[in-house]
Scaffold this active site. Structure first.
Site, PDB file in Angstrom:
ATOM      1  N   SER A  94      23.362 102.726  70.986  1.00  0.00           N
ATOM      2  CA  SER A  94      23.341 101.369  70.450  1.00  0.00           C
ATOM      3  C   SER A  94      22.022 100.695  70.776  1.00  0.00           C
ATOM      4  O   SER A  94      21.449 100.908  71.862  1.00  0.00           O
ATOM      5  CB  SER A  94      24.497 100.551  71.043  1.00  0.00           C
ATOM      6  OG  SER A  94      24.384  99.185  70.688  1.00  0.00           O
ATOM      7  N   TYR A 104      31.411  99.236  76.292  1.00  0.00           N
ATOM      8  CA  TYR A 104      30.789 100.045  75.247  1.00  0.00           C
ATOM      9  C   TYR A 104      29.366 100.442  75.637  1.00  0.00           C
ATOM     10  O   TYR A 104      28.992 101.618  75.588  1.00  0.00           O
ATOM     11  CB  TYR A 104      30.789  99.259  73.936  1.00  0.00           C
ATOM     12  CG  TYR A 104      30.060  99.927  72.798  1.00  0.00           C
ATOM     13  CD1 TYR A 104      30.557 101.097  72.229  1.00  0.00           C
ATOM     14  CD2 TYR A 104      28.888  99.383  72.284  1.00  0.00           C
ATOM     15  CE1 TYR A 104      29.896 101.714  71.174  1.00  0.00           C
ATOM     16  CE2 TYR A 104      28.230  99.990  71.232  1.00  0.00           C
ATOM     17  CZ  TYR A 104      28.730 101.152  70.683  1.00  0.00           C
ATOM     18  OH  TYR A 104      28.067 101.751  69.645  1.00  0.00           O
TER      19      TYR A 104
END
Length: 288
Positions: free
Chosen positions: A174, A187
């Site tokens: 990410s 996450y």
């Protein structure tokens, strides 16, 4: 905005993989990179994984499709075949390590090897620290899928890559791993763990022609972000553009792929962490 992201990714590819004279030479095509190769893509039933799998199949790879939902995988495989490619379906709940072990064993029995592994499957949870005090299971299940399952795949397929002295692992991470992700602690931490173990493994295998590529993906308009209304009007890549980023990474085999903004924030973090932390705090308190 999406076209801007795509342009920044291509600039990053050039900086990571070539000399100033690279443009004078023919850039390898996706077919050059994957024809005759066995490529396993997790999270292949939809979104980025589906888009990448379709391109890889059309370019001549044998694409192994892994995800929980068998009907969707069958649809992707049928599309790959209709376009002249080759695909095989391996339904698997990657959060179940016994299922992962059975799937990797079956893949090796069926194909003998995996040349390129794309760790694309992932779980994203938006939950602030205040909302997480009694939810340790959010961290456990996110780590289980995003990190432990991916490592299990690495341990299954890396021995063959090392023996053949060729292989690539593409980890879809990410942009928040570079810029910070307030509200996404579980996450971002799980993706960071995968990034770090891959850095260690890269140091051990670089001279064996094994390449680990970290793709710090910005926001992509997929099912993962649909439940969050705040992203409805936020600029994002399409799934097809996200798939193209993965395919470009397979062609160029860079160590890292990231938008320029991620690299700039990383530089600020390295030079003076305090203002970067302050900026992340302001974003969080403003609800951005």
């Amino acid at each position: 905005m999406s076209s801007t992201w795509e342009w920044l990714f291509r600039v990053r590819h050039a900086l990571d993989t070539g000399s100033p004279f690279r443009s004078r030479r023919r850039r390898p095509s996706l077919a050059d990179a994957v024809a005759g190769r066995v490529v396993l893509v997790t999270g292949a039933s939809s979104g980025i994984g589906r888009a990448a799998a379709l391109e890889l199949g059309a370019a001549g790879a044998t694409v192994l499709l892994v995800a929980r939902r068998a009907p969707e995988l069958q649809e992707v495989a049928a599309t790959v075949t209709a376009r002249g490619g080759t695909a095989a379906v391996y339904p698997c709940d990657l959060s179940d390590l016994d299922a992962v072990a059975a799937t990797t064993a079956q893949v090796l029995a069926d194909h003998g090897r995996v040349d390129i592994l794309v760790n694309n499957a992932g779980r994203s949870i938006r939950r602030s620290l205040e909302q997480s005090y009694d939810r340790i299971h959010d961290f456990e299940r996110t780590m289980q899928l995003n990190y432990i399952a991916a490592v299990r795949l690495l341990l299954a397929f890396l021995p063959g890559m090392r023996e053949r002295r060729f292989g690539q692992v593409v980890n879809v991470l990410s942009l928040a791993n570079l810029t910070g992700g307030p509200g996404y602690g579980a996450y971002v931490a799980s993706k960071a763990a995968l990034d770090e173990v891959s850095r260690s493994f890269q140091a051990e295998t670089l001279d064996e022609n094994i390449r680990f590529t970290s793709v710090y993906m910005p926001l992509v308009r997929t099912e993962m972000i649909t439940p969050n209304e705040r992203y409805a009007k936020t600029a994002a890549l399409t799934a097809a553009q996200g798939g193209r980023v993965i395919c470009d990474a397979i062609v160029d085999r860079p160590r890292r792929v990231a938008p320029l903004i991620g690299r700039l924030v990383g530089l600020v973090d390295a030079v003076n962490l305090a203002p970067a932390d302050a900026g992340r705090n302001q974003r969080f308190t403003a609800g951005i």
